[in-house]
Design an enzyme around this catalytic site. Structure first.
Site, PDB file in Angstrom:
ATOM      1  N   GLY A 299       0.704  -1.170   0.060  1.00  0.00           N
ATOM      2  CA  GLY A 299      -0.102  -0.165  -0.111  1.00  0.00           C
ATOM      3  C   GLY A 299       0.943   1.347   0.109  1.00  0.00           C
ATOM      4  O   GLY A 299       1.936   1.227  -0.420  1.00  0.00           O
ATOM      5  N   SER A 300       0.314   2.246   0.703  1.00  0.00           N
ATOM      6  CA  SER A 300       0.902   3.868   0.418  1.00  0.00           C
ATOM      7  C   SER A 300       2.399   3.789   1.177  1.00  0.00           C
ATOM      8  O   SER A 300       3.074   4.937   0.810  1.00  0.00           O
ATOM      9  CB  SER A 300      -0.032   4.809   0.997  1.00  0.00           C
ATOM     10  OG  SER A 300      -1.368   4.833   0.561  1.00  0.00           O
TER      11      SER A 300
END
Length: 613
Positions: free
Chosen positions: A322-323
Site C-alpha cells: 500500500g501507501s
C-alpha cells in the site's frame, strides 16, 4: 616228501621297495602339509592380518562417541537464548525383567514377583519425578510385551542416578538437550533443535538452529574401552580417548532480547485487539541495518512439541504494502528535481492511467495539495501524477535500488524476495498500481529496509541479524558487513525525511492533519508513512472492498534517526485499532527512546502545509 626251502631274497627286496615308496609318500605328504601351513600362515599374518586384528579388536573393545558440546545462541548483550545441557532417557527390557523376577520368585517365594517389582519401581519413579511422569505411565511401559522400550521424558542425570542405583533393571541413556531459557522469545528467529539418535547429537531442525547447524554443532569425538571376553561389560579403568570432541561455536545475534520481548508482546496484543489474522514487526538500526527486534504475533515454544506457527512471516511472507511504497515516487521526484516539497499540485478526485481509473481514499474534487501534503494525506492521485513525471523506467530502477524484488540476504531460512514485476512484463495499467503499493509485494523486513535507506542519508544497508561467531578458544569472528547501496543522495534523503514528518502531524485544522498522527511521540520528531492495501478476494479474483493489509514504516527521531520500525497487520477488522498501525508504532518508539536514552529532539517538527484553499 620233504618241503623245499623257500627263496627269501626276492621277498626281502620287495619289502624294501615297498617301504621306500611309503617313506617317499609320507615325506611328500609332510612337505605338502608344511607348504599348506606355510601358505596359511602367510595368509593369516600377511593378507588377512588387518581384518583379523580388527575382528579381534572388536571382540575386546567398545567404541563410543564423545558428544560435542553444541554452541550457544546469545543476543547482542550476550544474554543466552539457547544452550545445551545433559539429560538421561530411562529404558527397560520388560521381557527380561519379567523372566528374571518370576524365576527368582519360583525358586524363593519370599522374593517379589515381576508384577510386584514393577509396581514398586513405578511408585518410586513417579515419586522421584513428580509432574514429569505418572505411576500408570511407568506401568504401561514395564508391562509391555517388548524386549526393549524407552519411557518417560528426558530427565536430570542426578534423578536418573537415584533410579538406576536403586533399581538396576532400569537403565538411563545419555542425551544432550537443547534449552531455551526465555521460552518462545524470538523462537521464530532462533528455531529449535533436538536430539537425533542416529547421529548421537543435537541437531538443528528449524530456524537459525538449522541454518547455522554446521557452526553450532561441533564434531563428536571417539573413545574406546576394553570389554570382558564374550561380554559387553566395560573393564573399569580401560577407557581412553581416540579423538577428542570439537565443541561448536557460539553464535551472537544483533537482537536485543529485552526489546524483542517488548515488541513481541505489543505486536501480539495489538493484533488481538485489531482482529488481525497475523501481524509482524521489525526494528532496525538506522545506520547499520542491524536487526534489534523481529517479531510475529504468533510463535511457538521450542521447549515443547513443535506445533503450528513455526515459520517467520516477517521474512518469509510477502504482502502488498500500500501507501508506504509512495516513498519511492517521493524520493525519485526529489532526486531528479521534478517537484519541490512545498510545490502545490492541483489534485483531482481521480486519475486515469491506461484503462484504469484510480481515486483517493476520500471523496474530493480538485484540491490544492503540496507535494508534502500528497505524502501527508496519502493521495493516490497526487502520487500517480508525480510518478508519471518521474517515468516508468526511473521508478523501476529506483524500486530495485530500494531492494524490492530480491531477498535481503539476512541469512534467515525461507526468506522471500517478494515480487516486483519485470519491466518487460508491464501492461499499460501496471503503472497505475505500483507507485501506490499494489501489484507488487514485499516482506516487513524489506519494507523496513526501504525506510532505513532514507533514515541513513540515502544509503541502504542490507539488514543483518548474525553479528559474530565465537569459537571454542574464545576467538571472535565478526560476520562481514553487507555492501552498502547508495539509493539517493543525502540531500534527497534529508528532504524526504522532513516531508514524512507531515504524516504524523496533527493540524492545525483537519486539512493539515496527517494520516498517522497517532504515531507522534511527545518530545521527538517522528517521520513515517501509513499504508492500506486491498487484498485479493479469491471469489472474484479482484481486489476486496473489506480486507486489507495495514502497514506503517517510520523512524525515530526524524532529526537524527536512530531506529526504523516496520509494521504489518493482516486483514484487521472490527475495532478502532483495525484502521491503523500508527498507535503500535507509538508504543514501540516510546520504549526505544527510553531503553536507549535517546535525547529529545532539539526542537519540535515545524508544522507543514498540506492542503491549500
Amino acid at each position: 616228501m620233504p618241503r623245499r626251502p623257500q627263496a627269501r631274497g626276492r621277498t626281502a627286496r620287495t619289502n624294501v621297495a615297498g617301504s621306500n615308496r611309503r617313506l617317499l609318500v609320507g615325506r611328500l605328504l609332510m612337505v605338502i602339509a608344511l607348504l599348506v601351513a606355510g601358505v596359511k600362515l602367510v595368509q593369516v599374518q600377511g593378507v588377512e592380518a588387518g581384518a583379523l586384528s580388527s575382528q579381534a579388536e572388536k571382540q575386546r573393545i567398545t567404541k563410543d562417541a564423545i558428544p560435542a558440546d553444541r554452541g550457544s545462541i546469545v543476543d547482542r548483550n550476550s544474554t543466552v537464548l539457547a544452550f545445551s545441557s545433559e539429560a538421561r532417557q530411562l529404558y527397560a527390557n520388560p521381557r527380561q525383567l519379567t523372566r528374571d523376577f518370576d524365576e527368582q520368585h519360583a525358586k524363593d517365594p519370599s522374593k517379589p514377583t515381576s508384577a510386584q517389582y514393577k509396581q514398586e519401581v513405578a511408585r518410586f519413579i513417579a515419586k522421584t519425578l513428580p509432574g514429569q511422569i505418572t505411576e500408570q505411565e511407568v506401568l504401561d511401559a514395564l508391562f509391555k510385551d517388548a524386549g526393549f522400550t524407552y519411557f518417560g521424558p528426558e530427565i536430570d542425570p542426578s534423578k536418573a542416578n537415584l533410579i538406576t542405583e536403586k533399581y538396576p533393571h532400569i537403565g538411563a541413556e545419555y542425551r544432550a538437550t537443547r534449552e531455551y531459557p526465555a521460552g518462545n522469545l524470538a523462537a521464530n528467529v532462533i528455531g529449535a533443535a533436538n536430539w537425533r539418535m542416529d547421529d548421537r547429537k543435537v541437531e538443528g531442525q528449524i530456524g537459525l538452529e538449522a541454518a547455522m547447524d554446521d557452526v553450532l554443532a561441533g564434531r563428536n569425538g571417539t573413545k574406546v574401552s576394553d570389554t570382558a571376553m564374550g561380554s559387553s561389560l566395560v573393564i573399569p579403568g580401560t577407557e581412553r580417548e581416540l579423538e577428542p570432541a570439537t565443541p561448536g561455536s557460539d553464535v551472537q545475534l544483533t537482537l536485543d532480547s529485552d526489546l524483542q520481548y517488548m515488541v513481541q508482546r505489543e505486536v501480539s496484543d495489538y493484533a488481538a485487539r485489531a482482529g488481525a489474522k497475523n501481524a509482524s514487526a521489525v526494528v532496525l538500526d538506522a545506520k547499520t541495518g542491524e536487526v534489534y527486534a523481529l517479531a510475529n504475533d504468533k510463535t511457538f515454544d521450542p521447549r515443547g512439541p513443535w506445533v503450528g506457527n513455526l515459520g517467520n512471516p516477517a521474512v518469509t511472507t510477502p504482502y502488498e504494502p500500500g501507501s508506504v511504497n509512495k516513498v519511492i515516487t517521493a524520493a525519485g521526484a526529489i532526486e531528479n528535481g521534478l517537484v519541490k516539497p512545498d510545490q502545490v499540485l492541483q489534485v483531482p478526485g481521480s486519475i486515469k492511467v491506461a484503462d484504469r481509473t484510480v481515486g483517493d481514499a476520500w471523496d474530493h474534487g480538485t484540491i490544492g495539495l503540496t507535494f508534502t501534503g500528497v505524502l501527508g494525506k496519502s493521495s493516490n492521485v497526487g502520487t500517480l501524477m508525480v510518478a508519471q513525471q518521474l517515468g516508468e523506467q526511473r521508478w523501476y530502477d529506483l524500486a530495485k535500488a530500494f531492494g524490492l524484488g530480491k531477498p535481503t540476504g539476512i541469512g534467515l531460512p525461507g526468506e522471500s524476495g517478494g515480487s516486483l514485476p519485470a519491466r518487460e512484463n508491464w501492461s499499460g495499467s501496471t503503472f497505475a498500481n505500483l507507485p501506490i503499493g499494489q501489484g507488487l509485494s514485499m516482506t516487513v523486513l524489506q519494507m523496513a529496509g526501504m525506510y532505513q535507506a532514507i533514515a541513513n542519508d540515502g544509503v541502504r544497508m542490507p539488514p543483518r541479524i548474525i553479528e559474530a561467531e565465537v569459537r571454542p578458544d574464545g576467538t571472535r569472528v565478526e560476520r562481514p558487513r553487507p555492501e552498502p547501496v547508495r539509493v539517493v543522495s543525502p540531500q534527497t534523503a534529508h528532504t524526504v525525511r522532513d516531508m514524512l514528518r507531515a504524516v504524523v502531524q496533527n493540524g492545525p485544522g483537519s486539512a493539515n492533519d496527517g494520516t498517522g498522527s497517532a504515531a507522534a511521540l511527545p518530545g521527538y520528531q517522528v517521520s513515517g508513512k501509513t499504508g492500506t492495501a486491498q487484498q485479493i478476494d479469491p471469489d472474484c479474483r479482484c481486489y476486496s472492498q473489506s480486507k486489507y493489509w495495514i502497514t506503517f514504516a517510520g523512524m525515530v527521531p526524524a532529526d537524527n534517526p536512530r531506529f526504523v520500525v516496520g509494521l504489518m497487520l493482516d486483514a484487521p477488522s472490527g475495532s478502532r485499532e483495525s484502521s491503523s498501525a500508527a498507535p503500535l508504532f507509538n508504543s514501540i518508539a516510546s520504549f526505544l527512546t527510553q531503553r536507549y536514552q535517546i535525547p529529545l529532539s532539539k526542537e519540535p517538527a515545524p508544522l507543514q502545509t498540506l492542503q491549500v484553499q
